[in-house]
Scaffold this motif. Structure first.
Motif, PDB file in Angstrom:
ATOM      1  N   GLY A   1       0.802  -1.217   0.000  1.00 12.99           N
ATOM      2  CA  GLY A   1       0.000   0.000   0.000  1.00 12.99           C
ATOM      3  C   GLY A   1       0.834   1.266   0.000  1.00 12.99           C
ATOM      4  O   GLY A   1       0.324   2.349   0.291  1.00 12.99           O
ATOM      5  N   ALA A   2       2.115   1.146  -0.329  1.00 11.56           N
ATOM      6  CA  ALA A   2       3.011   2.309  -0.340  1.00 11.56           C
ATOM      7  C   ALA A   2       2.500   3.365  -1.315  1.00 11.56           C
ATOM      8  O   ALA A   2       1.969   3.041  -2.380  1.00 11.56           O
ATOM      9  N   SER A   3       2.664   4.625  -0.946  1.00  9.32           N
ATOM     10  CA  SER A   3       2.210   5.711  -1.819  1.00  9.32           C
ATOM     11  C   SER A   3       3.262   6.797  -2.013  1.00  9.32           C
ATOM     12  O   SER A   3       3.191   7.561  -2.971  1.00  9.32           O
ATOM     13  N   GLN A   4       4.231   6.874  -1.107  1.00 10.82           N
ATOM     14  CA  GLN A   4       5.311   7.865  -1.230  1.00 10.82           C
ATOM     15  C   GLN A   4       6.606   7.095  -1.473  1.00 10.82           C
ATOM     16  O   GLN A   4       7.172   6.508  -0.543  1.00 10.82           O
ATOM     17  N   ILE A   5       7.059   7.092  -2.713  1.00 10.79           N
ATOM     18  CA  ILE A   5       8.152   6.224  -3.133  1.00 10.79           C
ATOM     19  C   ILE A   5       9.370   7.034  -3.552  1.00 10.79           C
ATOM     20  O   ILE A   5       9.243   8.017  -4.285  1.00 10.79           O
ATOM     21  N   LEU A   6      10.532   6.600  -3.116  1.00 11.91           N
ATOM     22  CA  LEU A   6      11.800   7.210  -3.517  1.00 11.91           C
ATOM     23  C   LEU A   6      12.622   6.169  -4.260  1.00 11.91           C
ATOM     24  O   LEU A   6      12.755   5.034  -3.802  1.00 11.91           O
ATOM     25  N   GLU A   7      13.165   6.565  -5.395  1.00 13.24           N
ATOM     26  CA  GLU A   7      14.057   5.693  -6.158  1.00 13.24           C
ATOM     27  C   GLU A   7      15.397   6.405  -6.336  1.00 13.24           C
ATOM     28  O   GLU A   7      15.439   7.546  -6.792  1.00 13.24           O
ATOM     29  N   VAL A   8      16.472   5.732  -5.982  1.00  9.73           N
ATOM     30  CA  VAL A   8      17.820   6.274  -6.171  1.00  9.73           C
ATOM     31  C   VAL A   8      18.433   5.525  -7.352  1.00  9.73           C
ATOM     32  O   VAL A   8      18.816   4.363  -7.232  1.00  9.73           O
ATOM     33  N   GLY A   9      18.505   6.193  -8.491  1.00  2.00           N
ATOM     34  CA  GLY A   9      19.030   5.582  -9.709  1.00  2.00           C
ATOM     35  C   GLY A   9      17.919   5.353 -10.725  1.00  2.00           C
ATOM     36  O   GLY A   9      17.241   4.322 -10.686  1.00  2.00           O
TER      37      GLY A   9
ATOM     38  N   VAL B   1       9.440   9.786  -6.457  1.00  2.47           N
ATOM     39  CA  VAL B   1      10.543  10.727  -6.668  1.00  2.47           C
ATOM     40  C   VAL B   1      11.750   9.894  -7.048  1.00  2.47           C
ATOM     41  O   VAL B   1      12.173   9.014  -6.288  1.00  2.47           O
ATOM     42  N   THR B   2      12.310  10.135  -8.229  1.00  5.51           N
ATOM     43  CA  THR B   2      13.440   9.339  -8.697  1.00  5.51           C
ATOM     44  C   THR B   2      14.638  10.243  -8.977  1.00  5.51           C
ATOM     45  O   THR B   2      14.495  11.313  -9.568  1.00  5.51           O
ATOM     46  N   LEU B   3      15.810   9.822  -8.526  1.00  2.00           N
ATOM     47  CA  LEU B   3      17.020  10.644  -8.594  1.00  2.00           C
ATOM     48  C   LEU B   3      18.035  10.052  -9.552  1.00  2.00           C
ATOM     49  O   LEU B   3      18.281   8.841  -9.552  1.00  2.00           O
ATOM     50  N   ASP B   4      18.655  10.916 -10.356  1.00  2.00           N
ATOM     51  CA  ASP B   4      19.729  10.474 -11.234  1.00  2.00           C
ATOM     52  C   ASP B   4      20.555  11.690 -11.633  1.00  2.00           C
ATOM     53  O   ASP B   4      20.087  12.824 -11.567  1.00  2.00           O
ATOM     54  N   MET B   5      21.796  11.432 -12.061  1.00  2.00           N
ATOM     55  CA  MET B   5      22.662  12.535 -12.458  1.00  2.00           C
ATOM     56  C   MET B   5      23.036  12.475 -13.937  1.00  2.00           C
ATOM     57  O   MET B   5      23.826  13.285 -14.410  1.00  2.00           O
ATOM     58  N   ASN B   6      22.457  11.506 -14.669  1.00  2.00           N
ATOM     59  CA  ASN B   6      22.713  11.399 -16.093  1.00  2.00           C
ATOM     60  C   ASN B   6      21.550  12.059 -16.846  1.00  2.00           C
ATOM     61  O   ASN B   6      20.464  11.488 -16.956  1.00  2.00           O
TER      62      ASN B   6
ATOM     63  N   ARG C   1      19.943  10.088 -19.993  1.00  2.96           N
ATOM     64  CA  ARG C   1      19.080   8.959 -19.646  1.00  2.96           C
ATOM     65  C   ARG C   1      17.808   9.412 -18.939  1.00  2.96           C
ATOM     66  O   ARG C   1      16.720   8.874 -19.174  1.00  2.96           O
ATOM     67  N   ALA C   2      17.929  10.413 -18.072  1.00  2.00           N
ATOM     68  CA  ALA C   2      16.752  10.906 -17.353  1.00  2.00           C
ATOM     69  C   ALA C   2      15.751  11.533 -18.324  1.00  2.00           C
ATOM     70  O   ALA C   2      14.532  11.378 -18.162  1.00  2.00           O
ATOM     71  N   THR C   3      16.255  12.221 -19.338  1.00  2.00           N
ATOM     72  CA  THR C   3      15.380  12.818 -20.345  1.00  2.00           C
ATOM     73  C   THR C   3      14.627  11.728 -21.103  1.00  2.00           C
ATOM     74  O   THR C   3      13.430  11.845 -21.367  1.00  2.00           O
ATOM     75  N   ARG C   4      15.335  10.665 -21.438  1.00  2.00           N
ATOM     76  CA  ARG C   4      14.690   9.538 -22.114  1.00  2.00           C
ATOM     77  C   ARG C   4      13.674   8.873 -21.190  1.00  2.00           C
ATOM     78  O   ARG C   4      12.595   8.447 -21.641  1.00  2.00           O
ATOM     79  N   ALA C   5      14.008   8.791 -19.914  1.00  2.00           N
ATOM     80  CA  ALA C   5      13.082   8.201 -18.948  1.00  2.00           C
ATOM     81  C   ALA C   5      11.777   8.987 -18.892  1.00  2.00           C
ATOM     82  O   ALA C   5      10.683   8.404 -18.879  1.00  2.00           O
TER      83      ALA C   5
ATOM     84  N   VAL D   1      14.390  14.104 -10.302  1.00  2.00           N
ATOM     85  CA  VAL D   1      15.286  15.094  -9.699  1.00  2.00           C
ATOM     86  C   VAL D   1      16.702  14.805 -10.177  1.00  2.00           C
ATOM     87  O   VAL D   1      17.221  13.709  -9.967  1.00  2.00           O
ATOM     88  N   MET D   2      17.321  15.783 -10.824  1.00  2.00           N
ATOM     89  CA  MET D   2      18.651  15.601 -11.374  1.00  2.00           C
ATOM     90  C   MET D   2      19.732  16.019 -10.376  1.00  2.00           C
ATOM     91  O   MET D   2      19.574  17.015  -9.655  1.00  2.00           O
ATOM     92  N   GLY D   3      20.821  15.260 -10.341  1.00  2.00           N
ATOM     93  CA  GLY D   3      21.944  15.619  -9.483  1.00  2.00           C
ATOM     94  C   GLY D   3      22.489  14.422  -8.726  1.00  2.00           C
ATOM     95  O   GLY D   3      21.987  13.302  -8.842  1.00  2.00           O
ATOM     96  N   ASP D   4      23.525  14.674  -7.948  1.00  2.00           N
ATOM     97  CA  ASP D   4      24.167  13.649  -7.133  1.00  2.00           C
ATOM     98  C   ASP D   4      23.270  13.336  -5.937  1.00  2.00           C
ATOM     99  O   ASP D   4      23.021  14.200  -5.093  1.00  2.00           O
ATOM    100  N   ALA D   5      22.792  12.104  -5.873  1.00  2.00           N
ATOM    101  CA  ALA D   5      21.867  11.725  -4.800  1.00  2.00           C
ATOM    102  C   ALA D   5      22.453  11.974  -3.420  1.00  2.00           C
ATOM    103  O   ALA D   5      21.733  12.309  -2.478  1.00  2.00           O
ATOM    104  N   ARG D   6      23.761  11.835  -3.294  1.00  2.00           N
ATOM    105  CA  ARG D   6      24.395  12.018  -1.988  1.00  2.00           C
ATOM    106  C   ARG D   6      24.304  13.457  -1.511  1.00  2.00           C
ATOM    107  O   ARG D   6      24.376  13.729  -0.302  1.00  2.00           O
ATOM    108  N   LYS D   7      24.113  14.392  -2.438  1.00  2.00           N
ATOM    109  CA  LYS D   7      23.942  15.796  -2.068  1.00  2.00           C
ATOM    110  C   LYS D   7      22.478  16.176  -1.938  1.00  2.00           C
ATOM    111  O   LYS D   7      22.135  17.129  -1.233  1.00  2.00           O
ATOM    112  N   ILE D   8      21.603  15.438  -2.611  1.00  2.00           N
ATOM    113  CA  ILE D   8      20.172  15.744  -2.616  1.00  2.00           C
ATOM    114  C   ILE D   8      19.451  15.131  -1.424  1.00  2.00           C
ATOM    115  O   ILE D   8      18.590  15.762  -0.801  1.00  2.00           O
TER     116      ILE D   8
END
Length: 216
Positions: free
Chosen positions: A53-61, A83-88, A91-95, A111-118
């Protein structure tokens, strides 16, 4: 794959036929050697989102958004946000185009950028489902950063944790992988010993760590 590819292919063949968009993405990932989850892993992610029943999802990569679409499939018929994070950027545009074609763009924030900083900017306990599938050498960092973001009873899934089975002591592999293997062994040790989480390691795909945050 730490076990025979034929076995994973057999498990994939047992799944209902995927729609054309998934098949197109699988073909594209294969042609360009883009790392994406296997169909059995994607199906498991979708199932887990649905039954939890999850509704607030985070994806790293994000990569090209293949696993993101599986997560979105788990939200079918109800409200939710990914919410999905990537720095490429490429690929993110294609996604994002795949998300549009899949009719789920309104549920997904890229969300674009280094996940470790975000990640430090997100509120604690913000998510009830977290999926990590990024640079394996950074998993120790992600463990520290994403665990506080998981709400009580929330689920965290981390992909590729068995790394072709090389995390097993005594495994033989090229010296260039020593640092990666050592990091993953330390990651698994810290994850399974974390008193805030209950964790199971599943031999699916290249290995999945599935954790649930305990209630205080």
């Amino acid at each position: 794959m730490f076990y025979a590819f034929e076995l994973e292919q057999f498990l994939g063949d047992l799944l209902p036929m995927r729609d054309e968009l998934f098949l197109e993405m699988e073909d594209q990932a294969l042609k360009e050697t883009i790392p994406v989850v296997t169909p059995p892993v994607g199906n498991f992610l979708s199932w887990l989102v649905k039954v939890s029943g999850a509704s607030q999802i985070l994806e790293v990569g994000t990569a090209i958004g293949y696993s993101t679409l599986w997560l979105a499939k788990g939200l079918e018929g109800r409200e939710g946000k990914i919410v999905t994070l990537d720095m490429n950027m490429d690929r993110a545009t294609r996604a994002m185009e795949y998300f549009r074609r899949g009719g789920v763009a309104e549920k997904i924030q890229v969300v674009m950028g280094d996940a470790r900083k975000i990640l430090p900017d997100f509120p604690k306990g913000e998510f009830d489902f977290i999926f990590v599938d990024a640079a394996k050498g950074e998993y120790l960092d992600y463990l520290e950063l994403v665990t506080p973001l998981l709400g009580n009873g929330g689920i965290m899934v981390v992909d590729n944790v068995l790394f072709r089975g090389w995390v097993v002591p005594g495994s033989e592999y090229a010296p260039k992988y020593e640092r990666m293997v050592s990091h993953l062994r330390e990651f698994l040790k810290l994850l399974t010993q974390n008193q805030e989480l209950q964790t199971s390691i599943l031999p699916l795909g290249d290995g999945l760590a599935v954790s649930v945050r305990k209630f205080p």
